[in-house]
Enzyme design. Structure first.
Site, short mmCIF file in Angstrom:
data_model
loop_
_atom_site.label_atom_id
_atom_site.label_comp_id
_atom_site.label_asym_id
_atom_site.label_seq_id
_atom_site.Cartn_x
_atom_site.Cartn_y
_atom_site.Cartn_z
CG ASP A 1 -2.80 3.52 2.89
OD1 ASP A 1 -1.85 3.08 2.57
OD2 ASP A 1 -3.98 3.18 2.37
CG ASN B 1 -6.84 9.54 0.75
OD1 ASN B 1 -6.43 10.11 -0.53
ND2 ASN B 1 -7.15 9.44 1.74
CB THR C 1 -8.82 4.26 -3.94
OG1 THR C 1 -7.89 4.69 -3.22
CG2 THR C 1 -8.61 3.65 -5.37
CB ALA C 2 -10.17 6.78 -0.20
CG LEU D 1 -14.19 2.77 -4.22
CD1 LEU D 1 -14.56 2.60 -6.20
CD2 LEU D 1 -12.82 2.16 -4.16
#
Length: 305
Positions: free
Chosen positions: A78, A157, A198-199, A202
């Protein structure tokens, strides 16, 4: 951000991007190029990627020529895709991630299914999805209100504003579209996209946000007040973060984008975050399901016993 329902373009020219000097990936780059050639696709390796590898059987393409290709294939984790997104988003070429890293929330093609996925994608059997990018700029404002640009970066992100010193609090004053929202005393604040939900966000207690939604999240980092909660705001909002300065000695502030690019600033600066004018277009294989990704990668919804 929006998913496309238009007929998909067949792939004729592709460029391969990867993390420079990560030698185990040289074989993967050659293998992907050979598979593409077998499918009738003209395959290139990005000039910046080629610096770290000795791959003589794949032609090199200059960065300025990438806009004339049909797909950017990122081989790695990622983090590799985040880096490629910041560098290449303005070429407006769709991006596909091939996972050779760990989690693979963005690089959703696994090596085991690569040949089958490429066969279908080259034939136009894929889905596309737009992902928001952030435009992050840091200014130093003088007493007369004049602003000098200190640094800027894109982020896919999140951008994280913090002191750069472990367990050291700063005082932030947060404004949304020029309107005061709150003052935050804590380790910092995360301004995140739906992709980034979601990185790091979170881990800090932020919400999971579906990627197609046009939203931003603001997540405090270790706030001193128990009443300082994460908040979700419209995606077109302009977020400004100012800092309290108690005397003439400003403190260091770090503005970090995607955990990779850092702008060094101080408490006399102002951080401005807004949506970048060009979203990143991701290509997904047929059958891609975001909820399935959450279940597989994050163990979402699994029983604890």
């Amino acid at each position: 951000m929006a998913e496309s329902n238009l007929p998909n373009k067949k792939i004729k020219r592709a460029v391969i991007v990867s993390k420079v000097y990560h030698r185990p990936l040289s074989g993967a780059i050659s293998a992907v190029a050979k598979t593409l050639n077998r499918l009738g696709v003209e395959a290139f390796v990005d000039q910046n990627t080629a610096v770290g590898f000795n791959i003589e059987d794949v032609p090199i393409i200059a960065r300025r020529s990438i806009r004339d290709t049909d797909i950017i294939i990122v081989i790695g984790g990622d983090g590799s895709l985040l880096s490629a997104a910041r560098a290449l988003v303005d070429f407006e070429v769709p991006m596909l991630g091939v996972n050779r890293g760990h989690l693979g929330l963005l690089t959703d093609v696994s090596p085991n299914t690569l040949d089958d996925a490429l066969n279908k994608i080259v034939a136009g059997k894929y889905s596309t999805e737009e992902r928001m990018m952030l435009d992050v700029r840091v200014y130093r404002r003088d007493e007369d209100g004049a602003e000098e640009l200190v640094g800027q970066s894109l982020a896919m992100n999140e951008t994280v504003v913090h002191s750069g010193i472990l367990a050291h609090m700063i005082v932030c004053r947060v404004l949304i579209n020029g309107r005061f929202m709150y003052s935050l005393r804590g380790d910092g604040i995360i301004v995140g996209t739906p992709t980034g939900s979601t990185a790091y966000s979170l881990s800090a207690g932020g919400p999971i946000i579906e990627p197609h939604l046009d939203l931003l999240s603001l997540v405090p980092m270790f706030p001193q007040s128990l009443n300082c909660s994460p908040i979700v705001i419209p995606g077109k909002s302009r977020v400004e973060i100012e800092f309290a300065v108690n005397d003439d000695m400003p403190e260091w502030v770090n503005v970090n984008c995607d955990g990779q690019a850092t702008i060094r600033a101080d408490t006399k600066c102002i951080v401005c975050v807004r949506q970048h004018h060009t979203p990143l277009t991701l290509i997904h294989p047929e059958g891609y399901d975001y909820y399935n990704v959450l279940r597989q990668k994050l163990g979402w919804g699994q029983s604890l016993v």
